[in-house]
Design a protein around this motif. Structure first.
Motif, mmCIF file in Angstrom:
data_model
loop_
_atom_site.group_PDB
_atom_site.id
_atom_site.type_symbol
_atom_site.label_atom_id
_atom_site.label_comp_id
_atom_site.label_asym_id
_atom_site.label_seq_id
_atom_site.Cartn_x
_atom_site.Cartn_y
_atom_site.Cartn_z
ATOM 1 N N GLU A 62 56.616 61.157 36.173
ATOM 2 C CA GLU A 62 55.916 61.134 34.882
ATOM 3 C C GLU A 62 54.530 60.532 35.029
ATOM 4 O O GLU A 62 53.607 60.915 34.295
ATOM 5 C CB GLU A 62 56.736 60.316 33.887
ATOM 6 N N GLN A 113 65.982 56.941 38.163
ATOM 7 C CA GLN A 113 65.027 56.503 37.140
ATOM 8 C C GLN A 113 63.664 56.216 37.755
ATOM 9 O O GLN A 113 62.621 56.524 37.148
ATOM 10 C CB GLN A 113 65.571 55.261 36.435
ATOM 11 N N GLN A 148 62.440 57.660 40.454
ATOM 12 C CA GLN A 148 61.857 58.977 40.770
ATOM 13 C C GLN A 148 61.262 59.632 39.526
ATOM 14 O O GLN A 148 60.191 60.232 39.569
ATOM 15 C CB GLN A 148 62.916 59.884 41.399
ATOM 16 N N GLN A 149 61.978 59.507 38.395
ATOM 17 C CA GLN A 149 61.480 60.076 37.147
ATOM 18 C C GLN A 149 60.203 59.375 36.687
ATOM 19 O O GLN A 149 59.285 60.031 36.181
ATOM 20 C CB GLN A 149 62.572 59.994 36.082
ATOM 21 N N SER A 150 60.169 58.045 36.870
ATOM 22 C CA SER A 150 58.974 57.292 36.471
ATOM 23 C C SER A 150 57.757 57.700 37.309
ATOM 24 O O SER A 150 56.661 57.866 36.775
ATOM 25 C CB SER A 150 59.223 55.796 36.623
#
Length: 428
Positions: free
Chosen positions: A426, A419, A421-423
């Motif tokens: 983005e 999560q 890494q995704q943040s």
């Protein structure tokens, strides 16, 4: 404490029954594969101290809470079986008396049968004959001894209505890596309140439902075979186990065996491990059967068997698995499952290899998987105990004896890392 057993064709169906009949506060004491599906033993108002008191001296062998819960579940199974046998014997006595025309004794037996179900034994009526009086007394004594140990069977709880919190919890569990069925079953156990409370409850249930092997192969000894598809990590895992064993016990009581005679030079990597560790490596072929080789190695404390990664379409698939299943040696066969595999592939592999009488599994490539919920869901649904897991190529450092709570904790950390890494991605 109320204890109850549930049977279903799948883990998801069993958990649904638990949710409907026991509510969100039930604790899973054990789960296992049985003929026709799975069995779950659950408890309400579970108290670890009370469980230890009930088990008495047996509880001293329980090294952790998970083992204590399994022992409590085993005791409940034995008590239920004993009560079932007592009921059968009561029924036989009733039928015997009925056939002799002793109609007025029927009320006594009916009362006794009711006592077995409700756990309330009433005073015995006047005996008809000494022989039958003795039988009645024996029945009453058996039921009386079970009365305080068996849990009262309550009415089924009403099915909880769906909620927005349950939906969000199910979505988070699927993001964690669980299947939609299992995520839905766990989320429905949360009857209300905050999402975080439901999340913690679901993780606790998952940790309870994931079985792990209590045996440390290196100390226990025996014959262990690793099966699984090509590339799952069987040979490397055997190398790690062998290296750790040699460091701890020396090379004289260890032997390696491979059944892979289907591919050219298939056993070369295992032979390399053998030469480095100074451990003999034997190959099963047309001249040397598996049992012949195991007979010769009967003096070895630990024998590790590597196998060919065959699918059901390969010619030697059936031959290899039958060889393991038919052996007169006690071979504990474990499925090697890569954590990077898709859940559907994990299930397919399990169906391919379960005819080898699987005793458990080994999870590999933990370090390469984005999430670990897929692997945890797989072992929970199949009830395969996890013996070891690996998280790298280092020999033997990256091999770990499995324990449910650290595995679930590791899975949560992996999800948080993903999560984050995704943040970052983005926000870039």
């Amino acid at each position: 404490m109320k204890v109850k057993r549930f049977f279903a064709q799948s883990m998801a169906e069993a958990l649904k029954q638990v949710s409907e009949q026991m509510g969100p506060d039930a604790v899973i004491l054990s789960n296992r594969r049985v003929d026709g599906g799975v069995e779950i033993v659950t408890a309400l108002d579970y108290d670890e101290n009370m469980a230890r008191q009930r088990l008495g001296e047996q509880a001293e062998t329980a090294t952790n809470g998970s083992r204590l819960a399994e022992m409590q579940a085993d005791q409940h199974r034995r008590l239920e079986d004993e009560l079932s046998r007592s009921r059968d014997r009561i029924r036989e006595v009733r039928e015997k008396r009925a056939s002799q025309g002793a109609s007025y004794a029927e009320a006594s037996f009916a009362e006794l049968h009711e006592a077995a179900v409700t756990e309330a034994v009433e005073p015995a009526p006047a005996p008809v004959t000494k022989g039958y009086s003795d039988e009645l007394a024996q029945m009453r004594a058996e039921i009386s001894s079970l009365r305080d140990l068996m849990s009262a069977q309550g009415a089924e709880a009403a099915k909880p209505a769906g909620s927005a919190v349950q939906q969000r919890l199910a979505e988070r569990l699927q993001e964690f890596g669980l299947s939609s069925d299992l995520a839905g079953s766990l989320s429905r156990r949360h009857q209300g309140g905050r999402l975080e409370d439901g999340w913690k409850q679901a993780l606790k249930m998952l940790a309870t439902g994931v079985r792990t092997s209590r045996q440390e192969w290196l100390d226990e000894g025996g014959v262990y075979a690793l099966v699984g598809p090509t590339g799952s990590g069987k040979t490397t895992t055997i190398g790690k186990l062998a290296a750790r064993y040699v460091l701890k016990h020396g090379a004289d009581s260890l032997a390696l065996v491979t059944t892979d005679r289907y591919r050219v030079a298939a056993h070369e990597q295992l032979c390399v491990f053998g030469r480095i560790l100074n451990v003999p490596v034997r190959v099963v072929d047309e001249s040397h059967t598996l049992d012949d080789i195991l007979d010769e190695l009967s003096d070895r404390h630990l024998v590790l068997i590597d196998t060919a990664g065959l699918t059901s379409s390969d010619g030697g698939y059936q031959e290899q698995l039958s060889e393991l299943a038919r052996s007169h040696h006690q071979i504990r066969t474990h499925l090697v499952v890569s954590a990077t595999s898709q859940p559907r592939i994990m299930k397919s592999v399990w169906h391919c290899y379960k005819m080898a009488n699987l005793s458990g599994c080994v999870m590999t490539k933990i370090d390469e998987a984005l999430t670990l919920g897929e692997s945890l869901g797989f072992v929970m649904e199949t009830a395969l105990p996890v013996a070891y897991y690996t998280d790298g190529q280092k020999i033997p450092e990256d091999l770990h004896h499995a324990d449910a709570v650290p595995l679930v904790r590791l899975a949560v950390e992996r999800l948080k890392s993903l999560q984050q890494q995704q943040s970052v991605a983005e926000g870039a």
